[in-house]
Motif scaffolding. Structure first.
Motif, PDB file in Angstrom:
ATOM      1  N   ILE A 495       2.109 -22.740  11.659  1.00 21.73           N
ATOM      2  CA  ILE A 495       1.819 -21.146  10.926  1.00 21.73           C
ATOM      3  C   ILE A 495       2.899 -21.248  10.598  1.00 21.73           C
ATOM      4  N   VAL A 496       4.226 -21.150  11.730  1.00 21.90           N
ATOM      5  CA  VAL A 496       5.458 -20.287  11.391  1.00 21.90           C
ATOM      6  C   VAL A 496       6.402 -20.644  10.605  1.00 21.90           C
ATOM      7  N   PRO A 497       6.533 -21.664  10.136  1.00 18.44           N
ATOM      8  CA  PRO A 497       7.435 -22.349   8.641  1.00 18.44           C
ATOM      9  C   PRO A 497       6.263 -21.566   7.336  1.00 18.44           C
ATOM     10  N   THR A 498       5.346 -21.693   7.626  1.00 12.54           N
ATOM     11  CA  THR A 498       4.050 -21.502   6.686  1.00 12.54           C
ATOM     12  C   THR A 498       4.313 -19.958   6.156  1.00 12.54           C
ATOM     13  N   ILE A 499       4.586 -19.162   7.198  1.00 13.13           N
ATOM     14  CA  ILE A 499       4.330 -17.748   6.605  1.00 13.13           C
ATOM     15  C   ILE A 499       5.705 -17.139   6.010  1.00 13.13           C
ATOM     16  N   GLY A 500       7.083 -18.308   6.910  1.00 12.43           N
ATOM     17  CA  GLY A 500       8.021 -17.954   6.312  1.00 12.43           C
ATOM     18  C   GLY A 500       8.074 -18.556   4.615  1.00 12.43           C
ATOM     19  N   SER A 501       6.944 -19.324   4.155  1.00 12.21           N
ATOM     20  CA  SER A 501       7.259 -19.701   2.883  1.00 12.21           C
ATOM     21  C   SER A 501       6.483 -18.903   1.824  1.00 12.21           C
ATOM     22  N   ALA A 502       5.894 -17.961   2.603  1.00  6.21           N
ATOM     23  CA  ALA A 502       5.310 -16.854   1.857  1.00  6.21           C
ATOM     24  C   ALA A 502       6.414 -15.454   1.571  1.00  6.21           C
ATOM     25  N   PHE A 503       7.553 -15.783   1.921  1.00  9.31           N
ATOM     26  CA  PHE A 503       8.083 -15.047   1.304  1.00  9.31           C
ATOM     27  C   PHE A 503       9.195 -15.058   0.384  1.00  9.31           C
ATOM     28  N   PHE A 504       9.727 -16.755   0.371  1.00  4.53           N
ATOM     29  CA  PHE A 504      10.008 -17.819  -1.119  1.00  4.53           C
ATOM     30  C   PHE A 504       8.324 -17.350  -1.932  1.00  4.53           C
ATOM     31  N   GLY A 505       6.801 -16.908  -2.181  1.00  9.43           N
ATOM     32  CA  GLY A 505       6.171 -17.060  -3.069  1.00  9.43           C
ATOM     33  C   GLY A 505       6.865 -15.366  -3.478  1.00  9.43           C
ATOM     34  N   MET A 506       6.782 -14.833  -2.868  1.00  4.16           N
ATOM     35  CA  MET A 506       6.661 -13.431  -2.768  1.00  4.16           C
ATOM     36  C   MET A 506       8.121 -12.706  -3.869  1.00  4.16           C
ATOM     37  N   GLY A 507       9.342 -13.715  -3.199  1.00  4.04           N
ATOM     38  CA  GLY A 507      10.981 -13.141  -3.672  1.00  4.04           C
ATOM     39  C   GLY A 507      10.727 -14.119  -5.071  1.00  4.04           C
ATOM     40  N   THR A 508       9.705 -15.408  -5.363  1.00  2.00           N
ATOM     41  CA  THR A 508      10.078 -16.301  -6.571  1.00  2.00           C
ATOM     42  C   THR A 508       9.637 -15.672  -7.313  1.00  2.00           C
ATOM     43  N   PHE A 509       8.294 -15.021  -7.191  1.00  2.00           N
ATOM     44  CA  PHE A 509       6.996 -14.344  -8.398  1.00  2.00           C
ATOM     45  C   PHE A 509       8.360 -13.024  -9.050  1.00  2.00           C
ATOM     46  N   ILE A 510       8.659 -11.948  -7.474  1.00  2.00           N
ATOM     47  CA  ILE A 510       9.204 -10.444  -8.114  1.00  2.00           C
ATOM     48  C   ILE A 510      10.330 -11.714  -9.231  1.00  2.00           C
ATOM     49  N   LEU A 511      11.282 -12.469  -8.502  1.00  2.00           N
ATOM     50  CA  LEU A 511      12.962 -12.453  -9.208  1.00  2.00           C
ATOM     51  C   LEU A 511      11.871 -12.238 -10.610  1.00  2.00           C
ATOM     52  N   PHE A 512      11.392 -13.444 -10.951  1.00  2.00           N
ATOM     53  CA  PHE A 512      10.830 -14.640 -12.147  1.00  2.00           C
ATOM     54  C   PHE A 512      10.621 -13.165 -13.603  1.00  2.00           C
ATOM     55  N   GLN A 513       9.599 -12.497 -12.824  1.00  2.00           N
ATOM     56  CA  GLN A 513       8.904 -11.195 -13.042  1.00  2.00           C
ATOM     57  C   GLN A 513      10.065  -9.925 -13.850  1.00  2.00           C
ATOM     58  N   ALA A 514      10.635  -9.168 -12.807  1.00  2.00           N
ATOM     59  CA  ALA A 514      12.381  -8.817 -13.295  1.00  2.00           C
ATOM     60  C   ALA A 514      13.035  -9.878 -14.435  1.00  2.00           C
ATOM     61  N   VAL A 515      13.468 -10.894 -14.251  1.00  2.00           N
ATOM     62  CA  VAL A 515      14.414 -11.351 -14.793  1.00  2.00           C
ATOM     63  C   VAL A 515      13.838 -12.106 -16.437  1.00  2.00           C
ATOM     64  N   LEU A 516      12.459 -12.356 -16.336  1.00  2.00           N
ATOM     65  CA  LEU A 516      12.154 -13.002 -18.267  1.00  2.00           C
ATOM     66  C   LEU A 516      11.616 -11.640 -18.924  1.00  2.00           C
ATOM     67  N   ASN A 517      11.225 -11.315 -18.326  1.00  2.00           N
ATOM     68  CA  ASN A 517      11.403  -9.631 -18.642  1.00  2.00           C
ATOM     69  C   ASN A 517      12.672  -8.185 -19.076  1.00  2.00           C
ATOM     70  N   TYR A 518      13.382  -8.988 -18.144  1.00  2.00           N
ATOM     71  CA  TYR A 518      14.390  -8.093 -18.875  1.00  2.00           C
ATOM     72  C   TYR A 518      15.812  -9.021 -20.140  1.00  2.00           C
ATOM     73  N   LEU A 519      15.327 -10.451 -20.350  1.00  2.00           N
ATOM     74  CA  LEU A 519      15.883 -11.359 -21.052  1.00  2.00           C
ATOM     75  C   LEU A 519      14.930 -11.416 -22.755  1.00  2.00           C
ATOM     76  N   GLY A 520      13.363 -10.753 -22.606  1.00  2.00           N
ATOM     77  CA  GLY A 520      13.334 -10.255 -23.112  1.00  2.00           C
ATOM     78  C   GLY A 520      13.344  -8.939 -24.135  1.00  2.00           C
TER      79      GLY A 520
END
Length: 598
Positions: A495-520
């Motif tokens: 469960i410990v590495p799985t919780i760590g992977s959740a932060f990857f999902g969070m960071g990836t989603f936020i980063l994608f939303q910011a960057v792709l909206n900015y480019l548009g």
């Protein structure tokens, strides 16, 4: 349900069906008797100025719908003030509550238009033959749809995106079984994933621009390409050798790609910019669901049967989606809706000069210009614009990391923790849960901060103000990668590495939303080219990373190599952190020197 509610519901369903694939066929075959548009119904009268040329040529004739055109403005139903001249002009109402089209409006119907042309109107650039919306409240304008209808259409775009995107990662669950059946190496079998990802990176460069053609629209492209995608899964599942399988995987990725690059454009068709981020975020979650849930569904299928069942599941999912969308997905492209309106109005009024802005632009575009827009411009923007290049590089790295993890998870969860294929797929839910949490925080940010930054009634925002979430997303990524890599050994609960992977999902989603909206927002005139280039760039890295990932982890010390491999990748992501910070401060200055940015 009251009679009024039932009537409203039936009207809404009829209105929805009319713009769907099956509704369009029924309308054409029945010559407007089934799923009719307002201008195909008895008693409809187009705005008076659309008739002027036809009236001059046929003063005593009856139009194709049985109307005798009026040559006097005294027969008008109402009088409106001409916004260009200040004089009174006649207005005809074709539908109760509708106003005549407007002169200055583009595609959002913001300004009223005079219903009869004058010399002053012509001098000021108003074309009486230009077909636009029937005022700011035109019900056929997707921006004027009800919230329920917008939500329903958005959910269909999410389903479509998920049904195609899952085709990449669902294949990974059967790679080991495929190597044994075909007698090939892991790297060779992984090419089935690589070629699919390359296919949906290259596909938008050719297929997505077709959705911008007024005569085609978006819905037809979605339906036709998805139908071919579904058919391709049958020979793919029946393949007996890798040589036949790999080309089919590439073609499937290529032909299924329009929804991956154009889905955001469809959402932009129906939401104003101030509210668009919420819907784009939901669509982004569906895009995350594909790669994340693919190993879960494919893992149980491959364990129960063999690798072929991962493809059969993809066939059933995409086939069911196709059947649903044929009856329920309406056209969202305003250019296409107006194109069809112009075609009907030409028949109704006899005025062959009636044209939409899209038709006029297409008529003046040469083959060379069309090829430039489709093939060359995305590469020009990607290679000559520093903003586009560095943000594409950043997003491509993050995307490559996601697919690289597809190779790290079997080592961590199957080798170290003794999971089977299906259980390993459950471990990917950490990324999905992280993305959901990221969406929650993103909505809070949009509501309390971003919406207040918009100007011009929610239609414009300074692009750099979109980048604030990217700061947090960029920091979460290396934290997650370090966490996952150094807690992946068998001595630490799974469960410990799985919780760590959740932060990857969070960071990836936020980063994608910011960057792709900015480019548009930074390149609004060339948004399709910028986003197509971004998709091409990130798909290239996403396709390449799995090919060397397993060798990298193994060469760095077997199962323990996940820790050192993750460290290498995390350090690379740390190097990229300053990019959005630099653009936050200097982006506006950089855009001033660009001939493409606004």
């Amino acid at each position: 349900m009251s009679a009024a509610s039932l009537s409203s519901f039936l009207f809404t369903m009829s209105d929805l069906l009319r713009e769907t694939f099956i509704g369009g066929i029924l309308n054409i075959v029945s010559k407007g008797k089934l799923c009719p548009y307002p201008d195909q119904q008895p008693g409809f009268r187009a705005p008076e100025h659309y008739y002027q040329e036809w009236q001059a040529a046929h003063p005593d004739a009856i139009d194709p719908y049985g109307h005798r055109p009026s040559t006097s403005s005294t027969t008008s139903d109402a009088t409106a003030i001409n916004p260009n001249t200040g004089s009174a002009t006649a207005t005809k109402r074709g539908i109760a509550g509708e106003k005549g089209p407007t002169p200055d409006q583009k595609t959002d119907g913001r300004v009223e238009e005079p219903t009869q042309s004058t010399d002053t109107d012509t001098e000021k650039g108003w074309d009486p033959n230009l077909v636009t919306w029937y005022g700011p409240d035109d019900p056929e304008n997707p921006r004027n749809w009800s919230s329920a209808k917008k939500a329903f259409v958005t959910s269909q775009l999410c389903l479509l995106t998920f049904s195609v995107y899952i085709g990449s990662s669902i294949y990974t669950a059967g790679i080991v079984d495929l190597t044994m059946q075909f007698g090939v190496s892991i790297t060779a079998a992984t090419l089935g994933l690589t070629l699919f990802v390359i296919g949906y990176g290259v596909g938008p460069m050719f297929l997505s621009p077709l959705s911008e053609v007024p005569a085609l629209g978006r819905m037809r492209i979605y339906i036709i390409t998805l139908a071919i995608f579904v058919c391709i899964q049958v020979p793919t599942a029946l393949c007996d050798n890798l040589g036949a399988l790999l080309p089919l995987r590439f073609v499937a990725g290529f032909i299924g790609s329009p929804c991956l690059a154009t889905g955001g454009a469809s959402i932009a068709d129906i939401y104003i910019p101030r509210k668009r981020a919420y819907a784009i975020g939901i669509w982004g979650i569906s895009a995350v669901c594909g790669p994340v849930l693919g190993p879960l569904l494919g893992g149980f299928a491959a364990d129960a049967e063999d690798w072929r069942w991962t493809i059969w599941i993809l066939l059933w999912l995409s086939g069911g989606t196709l059947a649903f969308l044929i009856f329920c997905l309406p056209e969202t492209s305003g250019a296409n809706i107006l194109h069809k309106r112009a075609r009907r109005l030409r028949k109704l009024t006899g005025n062959e000069n009636l044209k939409t802005e899209g038709e006029i632009e297409q008529a003046h575009m040469s083959v060379k210009e069309a090829a430039l827009m489709t093939l060359v411009r995305p590469f020009i923007l990607m290679l000559t614009e520093p903003i586009v290049f560095f943000l594409n590089l950043y997003i491509a790295l993050v995307y490559g990391l996601l697919y690289l993890w597809f190779e790290a998870f079997p080592i961590v969860y199957i080798v170290d923790h003794g999971f089977n294929g299906g259980q390993e797929g459950l471990a990917f839910l950490g990324i999905f849960v992280g993305a959901l949490i990221g969406y929650l925080f993103f909505c809070i940010y949009c509501y309390f901060y971003l919406e207040k930054q918009f100007e011009q009634d929610g239609m414009y925002i300074v692009p750099e103000k979109r980048l604030l979430p990217a700061f947090a997303g960029g920091i979460l990524l290396p934290i997650s990668i370090f966490w996952f890599g150094w807690t992946s050994s068998s001595s630490i609960p799974w469960i410990v590495p799985t919780i760590g992977s959740a932060f990857f999902g969070m960071g990836t989603f936020i980063l994608f939303q910011a960057v792709l909206n900015y480019l548009g927002d930074a390149y609004p005139r060339y948004g399709a080219s910028v986003l197509a280039g971004n998709d091409f760039f990130r798909s290239g890295l996403g396709a390449a990373f799995p090919l060397f990932a397993r060798a990298m982890f193994n060469n760095l010390g077997g199962p323990g190599g996940v820790a050192w491999g993750s460290t290498l990748v995390a350090l690379l992501s740390v190097v990229m952190i300053p990019i959005p910070w630099v653009l936050w401060k200097y982006g506006a200055r950089i855009r001033k020197y660009s001939k493409y940015a606004d």
